[in-house]
Motif scaffolding. Structure first.
Motif, PDB file in Angstrom:
ATOM      1  N   TYR A  80       1.262  -1.145  -0.060  1.00 29.16           N
ATOM      2  CA  TYR A  80       0.121   0.227   0.002  1.00 29.16           C
ATOM      3  C   TYR A  80       1.009   1.358   0.293  1.00 29.16           C
ATOM      4  CZ  TYR A  80      -3.573  -3.808   0.390  1.00 29.16           C
ATOM      5  OH  TYR A  80      -4.422  -4.566   0.230  1.00 29.16           O
ATOM      6  N   CYS A  92      -4.922   8.833   0.692  1.00 28.17           N
ATOM      7  CA  CYS A  92      -4.301   8.104   0.983  1.00 28.17           C
ATOM      8  C   CYS A  92      -3.390   7.855   2.187  1.00 28.17           C
ATOM      9  CB  CYS A  92      -3.927   7.391   0.124  1.00 28.17           C
ATOM     10  SG  CYS A  92      -3.224   8.562  -1.309  1.00 28.17           S
ATOM     11  N   GLY A  98      -6.821   6.461   3.813  1.00 29.83           N
ATOM     12  CA  GLY A  98      -6.688   5.482   3.083  1.00 29.83           C
ATOM     13  C   GLY A  98      -6.242   4.439   2.673  1.00 29.83           C
ATOM     14  N   LYS A 101      -7.833   2.074   5.120  1.00 27.58           N
ATOM     15  CA  LYS A 101      -9.167   1.516   4.876  1.00 27.58           C
ATOM     16  C   LYS A 101      -9.186   0.445   3.384  1.00 27.58           C
ATOM     17  CE  LYS A 101     -11.786   4.573   4.114  1.00 27.58           C
ATOM     18  NZ  LYS A 101     -12.392   5.948   4.453  1.00 27.58           N
ATOM     19  N   LYS A 102      -8.298   0.497   1.921  1.00 26.27           N
ATOM     20  CA  LYS A 102      -8.102  -0.388   0.494  1.00 26.27           C
ATOM     21  C   LYS A 102      -8.029  -1.617   1.037  1.00 26.27           C
ATOM     22  CE  LYS A 102      -6.109   0.003  -3.391  1.00 26.27           C
ATOM     23  NZ  LYS A 102      -5.243   0.507  -4.137  1.00 26.27           N
ATOM     24  N   GLU A 106      -9.857  -4.982   0.516  1.00 28.40           N
ATOM     25  CA  GLU A 106      -9.536  -5.823  -0.509  1.00 28.40           C
ATOM     26  C   GLU A 106      -9.030  -7.326   0.358  1.00 28.40           C
ATOM     27  OE1 GLU A 106      -7.139  -2.788  -3.498  1.00 28.40           O
ATOM     28  OE2 GLU A 106      -5.707  -4.106  -2.229  1.00 28.40           O
TER      29      GLU A 106
END
Length: 179
Positions: A80, A92, A98, A101-102, A106
């Protein structure tokens, strides 16, 4: 309180290697214990993710693919990376959450069962805002960050470690590992 953690997020510069300045792929070197730390977490059924701001990408100083390739070669389960400069206002770039959270979406993570290791207060702020446990390492910018923030910030790390390896040892001693 004991937990079994789902994932570990490791900052790059100053946390897993390098120094308090950005070192681009090809020049970046891991600390001697970093591979052992990544392996130990993974052998305890925890995913290990890279979690890094790299504004040099948006300035054209480096290529995102080179960072991703380098970090994958170190053994991370996923990478990330925020390529934006702090002036771009993205969601992000740490201390924004961000990237966390991503990763949660995923990898189906409960961020309250995740841990962030970093050497900057932005790492700690992102971790705590997202509900993660936060460990500040005193390598890289960690000592300066601690000195500048620990008396004035409402948000504090859960633990301050001399190195990533010491932080791993502390975390595993305070973790209920179930197999």
């Amino acid at each position: 309180m004991n937990h079994t953690y789902q994932a570990i997020f490791l900052d790059r510069d100053g946390t897993i290697g390098g120094s308090d300045t950005i070192e681009y792929p090809g020049d970046f070197e891991l600390f001697p214990y970093t591979q052992e730390v990544i392996h130990t977490f993974k052998s305890n059924d925890m995913s290990v993710f890279s979690f890094t701001n790299q504004p040099g990408i948006s300035r054209g100083d480096a290529c995102e693919a080179d960072f991703i390739s380098e970090l994958n070669a170190f053994g991370f389960d996923d990478v990330y990376l925020c390529p934006h400069d702090h002036t771009e206002g993205c969601d992000c770039r740490k201390p924004a959450i961000g990237m966390l959270k991503k990763a949660a979406i995923e990898h189906n993570l409960d961020l309250t069962k995740c841990v962030v290791f970093g050497d900057r207060w932005t790492d700690i702020l992102a971790a705590k805002t997202a509900g993660c446990k936060a460990i500040l390492v005193q390598t890289g910018s960690g000592k300066i960050s601690w000195d500048q923030n620990h008396f004035t910030s409402v948000i504090q790390p859960d633990y301050v470690a001399a190195t990533l390896k010491e932080g791993m040892t502390w975390l595993l001693e305070h973790t209920c590992i179930t197999r």
